[in-house]
Design an enzyme around this catalytic site. Sequence first.
Site, mmCIF file in Angstrom:
data_model
loop_
_atom_site.group_PDB
_atom_site.id
_atom_site.type_symbol
_atom_site.label_atom_id
_atom_site.label_comp_id
_atom_site.label_asym_id
_atom_site.label_seq_id
_atom_site.Cartn_x
_atom_site.Cartn_y
_atom_site.Cartn_z
ATOM 1 N N LYS A 1 0.837 -1.214 0.000
ATOM 2 C CA LYS A 1 0.000 0.000 0.000
ATOM 3 C C LYS A 1 0.872 1.265 0.000
ATOM 4 O O LYS A 1 0.595 2.244 -0.683
ATOM 5 C CB LYS A 1 -0.894 -0.026 1.257
ATOM 6 C CG LYS A 1 -1.959 1.044 1.288
ATOM 7 C CD LYS A 1 -2.927 0.834 2.438
ATOM 8 C CE LYS A 1 -2.294 1.178 3.772
ATOM 9 N NZ LYS A 1 -3.261 1.190 4.889
ATOM 10 N N LYS B 1 17.660 -10.131 -33.866
ATOM 11 C CA LYS B 1 16.947 -8.863 -34.003
ATOM 12 C C LYS B 1 15.634 -9.122 -34.734
ATOM 13 O O LYS B 1 14.582 -9.059 -34.136
ATOM 14 C CB LYS B 1 17.805 -7.817 -34.717
ATOM 15 C CG LYS B 1 18.607 -6.995 -33.729
ATOM 16 C CD LYS B 1 17.713 -6.339 -32.656
ATOM 17 C CE LYS B 1 18.430 -6.093 -31.344
ATOM 18 N NZ LYS B 1 17.600 -5.714 -30.238
ATOM 19 N N LYS C 1 20.697 -15.228 -28.020
ATOM 20 C CA LYS C 1 19.439 -15.175 -27.268
ATOM 21 C C LYS C 1 18.323 -14.653 -28.156
ATOM 22 O O LYS C 1 18.525 -13.802 -29.015
ATOM 23 C CB LYS C 1 19.580 -14.313 -26.015
ATOM 24 C CG LYS C 1 19.747 -12.823 -26.266
ATOM 25 C CD LYS C 1 19.756 -11.998 -24.988
ATOM 26 C CE LYS C 1 18.365 -11.661 -24.547
ATOM 27 N NZ LYS C 1 17.671 -10.716 -25.426
ATOM 28 N N ASP D 1 15.193 -12.273 -28.787
ATOM 29 C CA ASP D 1 14.865 -10.963 -28.233
ATOM 30 C C ASP D 1 13.705 -11.185 -27.267
ATOM 31 O O ASP D 1 12.885 -12.101 -27.465
ATOM 32 C CB ASP D 1 14.480 -9.973 -29.334
ATOM 33 C CG ASP D 1 14.732 -8.533 -28.865
ATOM 34 O OD1 ASP D 1 14.817 -7.635 -29.700
ATOM 35 O OD2 ASP D 1 14.853 -8.325 -27.641
ATOM 36 N N GLU D 2 13.613 -10.334 -26.272
ATOM 37 C CA GLU D 2 12.615 -10.576 -25.215
ATOM 38 C C GLU D 2 11.198 -10.412 -25.739
ATOM 39 O O GLU D 2 10.233 -10.849 -25.132
ATOM 40 C CB GLU D 2 12.834 -9.637 -24.022
ATOM 41 C CG GLU D 2 12.457 -8.192 -24.225
ATOM 42 C CD GLU D 2 13.493 -7.416 -25.013
ATOM 43 O OE1 GLU D 2 14.537 -8.002 -25.361
ATOM 44 O OE2 GLU D 2 13.249 -6.228 -25.276
ATOM 45 N N HIS E 1 15.513 -11.047 -17.995
ATOM 46 C CA HIS E 1 15.492 -9.827 -18.806
ATOM 47 C C HIS E 1 14.797 -8.728 -18.008
ATOM 48 O O HIS E 1 13.841 -8.984 -17.298
ATOM 49 C CB HIS E 1 14.766 -10.074 -20.137
ATOM 50 C CG HIS E 1 14.998 -8.974 -21.114
ATOM 51 N ND1 HIS E 1 14.349 -7.774 -21.038
ATOM 52 C CD2 HIS E 1 15.877 -8.879 -22.130
ATOM 53 C CE1 HIS E 1 14.797 -6.981 -21.992
ATOM 54 N NE2 HIS E 1 15.717 -7.613 -22.674
ATOM 55 N N GLY F 1 22.928 -6.637 -29.898
ATOM 56 C CA GLY F 1 22.037 -6.976 -31.019
ATOM 57 C C GLY F 1 22.368 -6.089 -32.205
ATOM 58 O O GLY F 1 22.881 -6.524 -33.237
ATOM 59 N N GLY F 2 22.158 -4.777 -31.992
ATOM 60 C CA GLY F 2 22.379 -3.826 -33.094
ATOM 61 C C GLY F 2 23.796 -3.859 -33.622
ATOM 62 O O GLY F 2 24.044 -3.786 -34.830
HETATM 63 C C1 LIG Z 1 18.636 -3.754 -21.562
HETATM 64 C C2 LIG Z 1 17.949 -4.665 -22.569
HETATM 65 C C3 LIG Z 1 18.670 -4.704 -23.889
HETATM 66 C C4 LIG Z 1 17.921 -5.496 -24.950
HETATM 67 O O1 LIG Z 1 16.932 -6.171 -24.694
HETATM 68 C C5 LIG Z 1 18.361 -5.444 -26.339
HETATM 69 O O2 LIG Z 1 17.648 -6.130 -27.225
HETATM 70 C C6 LIG Z 1 19.475 -4.731 -26.728
HETATM 71 O O3 LIG Z 1 19.770 -4.703 -28.061
HETATM 72 P P1 LIG Z 1 20.900 -3.725 -28.655
HETATM 73 O O4 LIG Z 1 20.784 -2.393 -27.967
HETATM 74 O O5 LIG Z 1 22.248 -4.385 -28.378
HETATM 75 O O6 LIG Z 1 20.587 -3.665 -30.134
HETATM 76 MG MG LIG Z 2 15.983 -6.958 -26.379
#
Ligand SMILES: CCCC(=O)/C(O)=C/OP(=O)(O)O
Ligand SMILES: [Mg+2]
Length: 403
Positions: free
Chosen positions: A92, A141, A167, A169-170, A258, A352-353
Site C-alpha cells: 500500500k 533482431k 538469445k 529478443d525478449e 530480462h 544486437g544492433g
Molecule cells: C537492456 C535490454 C537490452 C535489450 O533487450 C536489447 O535487445 C538490446 O539490443 P541492442 O541495444 O544491443 O541492439
Molecule cells: Mg531486447
Amino acid sequence: PDYIVATYRLVTRDKDLRKRAESIAVGLTVGSWTDLPAARQAQLKPYCGTVGETRILAEHQDGSILAEIEVGYPVRNLTPRIPALLTTVFGKLSMDGDIKLVGLRLPEAFVRQFPGPKFGVAGVRQRLGVEGRPLIMSIFKSCIGMPLDALVEHFTEQALGGVDLIKDDEIFFSEQLATPEARVAAYVRAAERVAGTTGRKVAYAVNLTGPTYELRDRARRLADLGAGALLFNVFAYGLDILQELAADPAIQVPIMAHPAVAGALYAAPRHGIAASIVLGQLLRLAGADIVIYPSPYGSVTLAKEEGAAVLGALRGPSPHKPCLPAPSAGIHPGMVPVLLRDFGTDFIVNAGGAIHGHPGGATAGGQAFVAAVQAAISGRPLREAAQASEPLAQAIARWGVAE
Ligand SMILES: CCCC(=O)/C(O)=C/OP(=O)(O)O
Ligand SMILES: [Mg+2]
C-alpha cells in the site's frame, strides 16, 4: 525477532520523520497500537514494526524536505516469498505519494530460505565452457514473422561469428511460425554444424513464454531439448515464478533474467523501487543466473552509481552464488575495454544492433566482438588489434572506441 529493514526516500513537508515512520511501522504490521489494551499490546509486540534511523537529506525552497526513514518488519510476519516481502515493505505504501524504496536489509537466515542462482557465475562458465574472459552473446533482431528456416539461417549467421550465446529478443512471444521447442531443436542441430566449422560451441537462450501454469513443464522440456539457457521476462511474469523455476531441480539450465518492464519500477526518482533492489537484490534472491540490465554507457542507460549498486547486489557478499551480469543496450565492440575495466571478466558482452548492424553482417559482427575481447584481455589497444581483424576495424570505423 529478526527484522527486515526497509529504507525509504521521501519528499515531505512534515519534518516529524519519526511520526511518519511510526505510522508506517504500525500501519503495515499490527494495524494500530496506542488504543490497544495492554494485554493485546503484549501479544502483538513481536509482530509490530519498528522505527530505525531517520535523516533529512536536503531542504527545498518550497519548504519540502528530501528525507530518508528506516522501518523494521519482523521476519515472522511473512513467508520467504517475494510477493510477501514486497507487499509487506512496499505494498500500500508504494501508492502513498512521493516515496521510493531505496534499501532492503534482509537477515541472512531469511535470505537462505530463497533459492538464489542454481548455477551462478562458475556454473554458467562451466556449462558453456568459457573461462578467463567475458562471454559474448548476440541477440536475434528480426524474429517475429520469420519462418523457422529463416530463423535457422539467422541463428547460423550469428553462430559463425564465434559468439558463445545467442538469445531470443525478449519480445519474441509469437509461436505461429516457430514454437520455442521447434527453435531449440533446430538451433541445436545448426550449432552442431557450425561447431564443425568454427570449433566453437554456441548455446541458445530461448525465450520462456506461454501461460504461467505451463512454464514449469515447458522449461523442463526446453532444457531436455538442449536449450543453453532460459530467457525470462521476470517483471512481466512475476518474481515468484522465477523463484519456482530456480528452485526446481528438474530444470537444469541457467535462467537469464530480462529487465523488460523493470523501468516502470525503478526509473522514477521519487517513486517505485531502486534499481539495485529490482535488478540486483530481488533477481539474485529469486535465482536468476544471468541478469541483463541497462549498462552505464549504452543506449538505455542507468546512472553510473545505480549501475554500480546493481553490480554490487548481483556479485557482492551473500549466502547465494553471484549472478553473471550482462550490461546491455547499445553495446558495440569499441566498448569492450571499458566494460572490462568496469566489470572485470565475469560478465556477458551482450549486443544486437552492433552484431546485425555491422557493415560486414552478423557473422562479422560476432567476429569483431571476439577480436575485441581477445585484445582487451591481452591488454592490446583495440586499434592495434584491428590491424589484424577487418571486422574489428570496420566496427571501430563505424562506432569508435569508448574511453
Ligand atoms: C537492456 C535490454 C537490452 C535489450 O533487450 C536489447 O535487445 C538490446 O539490443 P541492442 O541495444 O544491443 O541492439
Ligand atoms: Mg531486447
